[in-house]
Design a protein around this motif. Structure first.
Motif, short mmCIF file in Angstrom:
data_model
loop_
_atom_site.label_atom_id
_atom_site.label_comp_id
_atom_site.label_asym_id
_atom_site.label_seq_id
_atom_site.Cartn_x
_atom_site.Cartn_y
_atom_site.Cartn_z
N PHE A 411 -18.48 -13.83 -44.36
CA PHE A 411 -18.36 -15.29 -44.34
C PHE A 411 -18.82 -15.87 -45.67
N ALA A 412 -18.10 -16.90 -46.14
CA ALA A 412 -18.49 -17.64 -47.34
C ALA A 412 -17.70 -18.94 -47.39
N ASP A 413 -18.24 -19.92 -48.08
CA ASP A 413 -17.53 -21.18 -48.29
C ASP A 413 -16.75 -21.05 -49.60
N VAL A 414 -15.51 -20.60 -49.53
CA VAL A 414 -14.76 -20.27 -50.74
C VAL A 414 -14.18 -21.50 -51.42
N ASP A 415 -14.03 -22.63 -50.69
CA ASP A 415 -13.43 -23.82 -51.28
C ASP A 415 -14.41 -24.97 -51.43
N ARG A 416 -15.69 -24.71 -51.20
CA ARG A 416 -16.78 -25.67 -51.44
C ARG A 416 -16.64 -26.95 -50.62
N ASP A 417 -16.20 -26.81 -49.37
CA ASP A 417 -16.12 -27.98 -48.49
C ASP A 417 -17.28 -28.05 -47.52
N GLY A 418 -18.26 -27.15 -47.65
CA GLY A 418 -19.44 -27.17 -46.79
C GLY A 418 -19.27 -26.47 -45.47
N LEU A 419 -18.20 -25.67 -45.32
CA LEU A 419 -17.95 -24.93 -44.08
C LEU A 419 -17.73 -23.45 -44.39
N LEU A 420 -18.25 -22.60 -43.54
CA LEU A 420 -18.13 -21.15 -43.74
C LEU A 420 -16.75 -20.66 -43.32
N ASP A 421 -16.01 -20.07 -44.26
CA ASP A 421 -14.73 -19.44 -43.98
C ASP A 421 -14.98 -17.97 -43.66
N ALA A 422 -13.95 -17.29 -43.13
CA ALA A 422 -14.13 -15.92 -42.64
C ALA A 422 -13.05 -14.99 -43.18
N TRP A 444 -9.45 -16.65 -42.64
CA TRP A 444 -9.38 -17.89 -41.89
C TRP A 444 -10.14 -18.99 -42.63
N LYS A 445 -9.52 -20.14 -42.79
CA LYS A 445 -10.21 -21.31 -43.32
C LYS A 445 -10.88 -22.05 -42.17
N ASP A 454 -5.45 -19.54 -39.99
CA ASP A 454 -5.08 -18.37 -40.79
C ASP A 454 -4.50 -18.85 -42.12
N ARG A 455 -5.20 -18.55 -43.22
CA ARG A 455 -4.74 -18.91 -44.56
C ARG A 455 -4.66 -17.68 -45.45
N THR A 456 -4.39 -16.53 -44.86
CA THR A 456 -4.41 -15.28 -45.63
C THR A 456 -3.48 -15.35 -46.83
N ARG A 457 -2.23 -15.70 -46.60
CA ARG A 457 -1.26 -15.74 -47.70
C ARG A 457 -1.48 -16.95 -48.62
#
Length: 736
Positions: A411-422, A444-445, A454-457
């Protein structure tokens, strides 16, 4: 998943062992093997009944599509005769991968650590002795035995091994007993010293495991007391793997979630006895309390509980995660269950071929309802359930419900919106892994409100699951001809899934590491690759993905990353104090390389665990950074805290990403970054309760620490390029 152990329990390995028996013993032993494989007792073996197609073809002398009892015994006799004439194979020399220069990372030799030739099964990178430098604690298995090893950081990339003392049981650091798995370090009792929670698998009947081990620091950082039995955390019958620690019920004490796996039949290495241990205090002292498992109760529905032979109830998940996924101030529970059925013979009633799998989510309702309990969540975009089952004739496996079978979640917040993505990764070859949707990764976003998409692609992370052939093309390698053999028509003996040409298979992915490696303010990604055999030929490596500065990623060439090795897991940490995150890559090829078959042992040099130093190249050296540690609160209060950082100054890009995207700066909404404080970071690795931020060209930052209970504290105008020790207090909404 541990394919090496699959080989140990497979019928064909049994045949190879029988081949070493005297001829007079082979007839009886071979007859028993024949009876075991002959599922319908018709006196002949078909290709579907023999897991190894190559061995079946050799044994079928008359080419009638069946192997008789006599043909099997003749096959064993011929193999035994050949074994007598053929000398034992010598260990093949391995050419150490070259040290690449000019990349973001460069492999360095660390005496004492790099020279180790034991399998490293789990690692934690923390400051054990309080000197401000990151040390390495690891579990190792090999010819020196099962050990708990500590490598103290002396500075200047020099480490010294230090032996810790353990009292209260037969366990010693140099003799940990049955295979230790993954270490997790936190301060359970608030004395300021790190304690160790260590998972284990059950072990063989003749060599049982003592189960999980809880080592409490006993007045010094290197002296521990074994309190495993009195604390009730053993779970001796479980195949215990990853643990995740945090205060899930808000009572001020740390609780423990444990993920449990299954390899083949549960009777082999342990049962999938998932645990959610909640601490029950008995007075103010931690030592007087005890943990109680709430799995199987209404507090966490459809999780854990006693082992159930009902295939609709069994699930295997080596990984497990406690995270506040909806930012509501309590820790939610996520576990990704896989279906590792390579040795699950259809005739085995306890085999994993009928277990459910997929990603399961439990939302903690403590803040919403005021009462501690979990609610199982479905239909939120992240949760998914699949099921395979045996056909009525008990010979094949069929898909009942499609899902993914990817056991390793990060898990990490890859887009800096304050939510943990997976991100989930795992092996996808149908020859190893029985799954209905054979993919190697999914991203997953986090949309907020415990909803995901699902935002894999779109995020560029479909490349994580590229086939081996695609990676070779991207890296500029030539795929060997033997990997391009036309295997059309060949099927997995377990699942019946059609096998593809080797160059179309994916790598054996085993871990994912998020961190800002070039300090530009956006978290990047390293995916660990356990394809050790290919790595010895220079055909596999861990993959580095760079964040494009908007939450999307791009894969990098090996010349860019400098990483030309594989590993079972990894942990980022600034080992030399220069503000750049380095990488520790444990090696454990024996975990997935012909375990139990001495003729197929990996070369000793393949056991070298490696450290890759961050060189500061590719724009990283030009960027600023800030490292934060925390004091003043117990770990139970700090765990799960959200760290919000707001950058000041010229918040632009000075990195390779700027050139890639043509970016010239950042807008106001992009000035913030977020980290969460946890001790387990990925499947087999963990680290300190600290936070590292890249700042790009920013020279100062404000930091707000928000605890799970809502208390917040803000620190203004922290200068860049230093490590700050922030003292937290019990007041809320304070500013310094």
């Amino acid at each position: 998943m541990t394919p090496g152990l699959h080989n140990f329990f497979s019928p064909m390995l049994l045949l190879s062992v029988l081949a070493c028996l005297p001829v007079y013993a082979q007839s009886a032993a071979g007859s028993k093997t024949f009876d075991r494989l002959d599922q319908n007792a018709d006196g002949k073996l078909t290709a579907k009944e023999v897991p190894d197609p190559a061995a079946f073809n050799v044994a079928d002398k008359d080419r009638d599509g069946n192997v008789t009892r006599a043909e099997l015994q003749a096959f064993l006799a011929a193999r035994a005769a050949a074994a007598k004439k053929t000398p034992a194979p010598r260990e093949a020399p391995v050419v150490d991968p070259p040290v690449l220069q000019g990349g973001l990372f460069e492999r360095v030799h660390v005496p004492g650590f790099s020279d180790l030739r034991d399998g490293m099964n789990g690692v934690a990178v923390v400051d054990l002795n309080g000197d401000g430098r990151k040390d390495i604690l690891a579990t190792t298995t090999g010819r020196t035995g099962n050990r708990l090893r500590v490598f103290l950081n002396d500075g200047g990339m020099k480490f010294t091994e230090h032996v810790v003392t353990i009292t209260g049981s037969k366990v010693r650091a140099d003799n940990m007993g049955m295979k230790p798995e993954v270490p997790n370090l936190v301060d359970f009792n608030g004395d300021g010293l790190l304690d160790i929670f260590l998972t284990r698998h059950r072990g063989a009947v003749r060599n049982p495991s003592p189960g999980n081990t809880l080592l409490l620091a006993d007045g010094a950082w290197d002296r521990f007391q074994d309190l495993s039995e009195v604390m009730g955390v053993r779970n001796e019958q479980g195949y215990n793997r990853q643990s995740s620690i945090g205060d899930i019920n808000g009572d001020g004490w740390l609780d423990i979630a444990v993920g449990c796996d299954t390899i083949g039949s549960p009777a082999s290495l342990g049962y999938p006895l998932q645990k959610l241990f909640v601490f029950k205090p008995k007075g103010p002292r931690f030592e007087d309390g005890k943990f109680e498992d709430i799995g199987g109760t209404d507090l966490v529905p459809d999780f854990g509980g006693p082992y159930n032979p009902d295939p609709g109830k069994r699930r295997s998940g080596p990984g497990i995660t406690l995270r506040d996924l909806d930012n509501d101030g309590d820790l939610d529970l996520v576990q990704s269950y896989h279906l590792d059925a390579t040795t699950s013979h259809p005739g085995d009633p306890e085999g994993v071929h009928e277990q459910k799998f997929g990603v399961w989510c439990w939302k903690n309702m403590l803040r919403e309802s005021g009462t501690f309990r979990f609610e199982k969540i479905t239909g939120n975009g992240l949760a998914t359930e699949g099921q395979l089952r045996l056909t009525p004739d008990k010979k094949q496996v069929e898909v009942v419900a499609h899902s993914i079978s990817l056991p390793y979640l990060s898990f990490a917040d890859v887009d800096r919106d304050g939510l943990l993505d997976a991100l989930a990764v795992g092996p996808s070859s149908p020859g190893w892994h029985a799954e209905s949707d054979p993919i190697a990764s999914r991203f997953w976003k986090n949309l907020g409100g415990f909803r995901f998409e699902d935002r894999t692609r779109p995020n560029g992370l479909d490349a994580v699951g590229w086939t081996i052939g695609q990676w070779h093309t991207f890296w500029g390698m030539t795929t060997p001809a033997r990997m391009k053999l036309d295997r059309r028509g060949a099927v997995s003996p377990v699942t019946g899934v059609k096998l593809r040409p080797g160059s179309d298979l994916s790598f054996y992915l085993a871990d994912a590491i998020f961190a800002d490696f070039d300090n530009d303010g956006w978290e990047d990604l390293v995916v660990c690759n356990r394809s050790e055999r290919l790595a010895l030929e220079g055909l596999a490596a861990n993959m580095l993905f760079m964040n494009n500065g908007d939450g999307t990623f791009r894969p990098t060439k090996i010349e860019f990353s400098g990483i030309n090795t594989v590993s079972i897991c990894g942990e980022p940490a600034d080992l030399n104090g220069d503000g750049l995150l380095d990488l520790v890559f444990p090696a454990d090829p024996g975990n997935s390389w012909g375990a139990g078959n001495p003729a197929d042992r990996p070369p000793e040099s393949a056991f070298e665990s490696r450290i890759y130093l961050n060189t500061g190249e590719q724009g990283a050296r030009a960027n600023h950074w800030l490292h934060l540690t925390f004091t003043g609160l117990r770990d139970a209060e700090l765990m799960g805290a959200r760290i919000e950082l707001t950058m000041h100054g010229n918040v632009g890009f000075r990195s390779a990403k700027a050139a890639f995207r043509g970016a010239k700066g950042d807008d106001l909404t992009g000035r913030k970054q977020y980290r969460w404080i946890h001790s387990n970071h990925s499947y087999k690795s963990g680290g300190a309760l600290d936070a590292h931020f890249g700042l790009g060209s920013a020279t100062a930052a404000d930091v707000t620490v928000t605890l799970l209970d809502g208390r917040a504290q803000t620190f203004r105008n922290l200068d860049a390029d230093k490590s700050e020790r922030l003292r937290l207090d019990h007041r809320s909404n304070t500013t310094k």
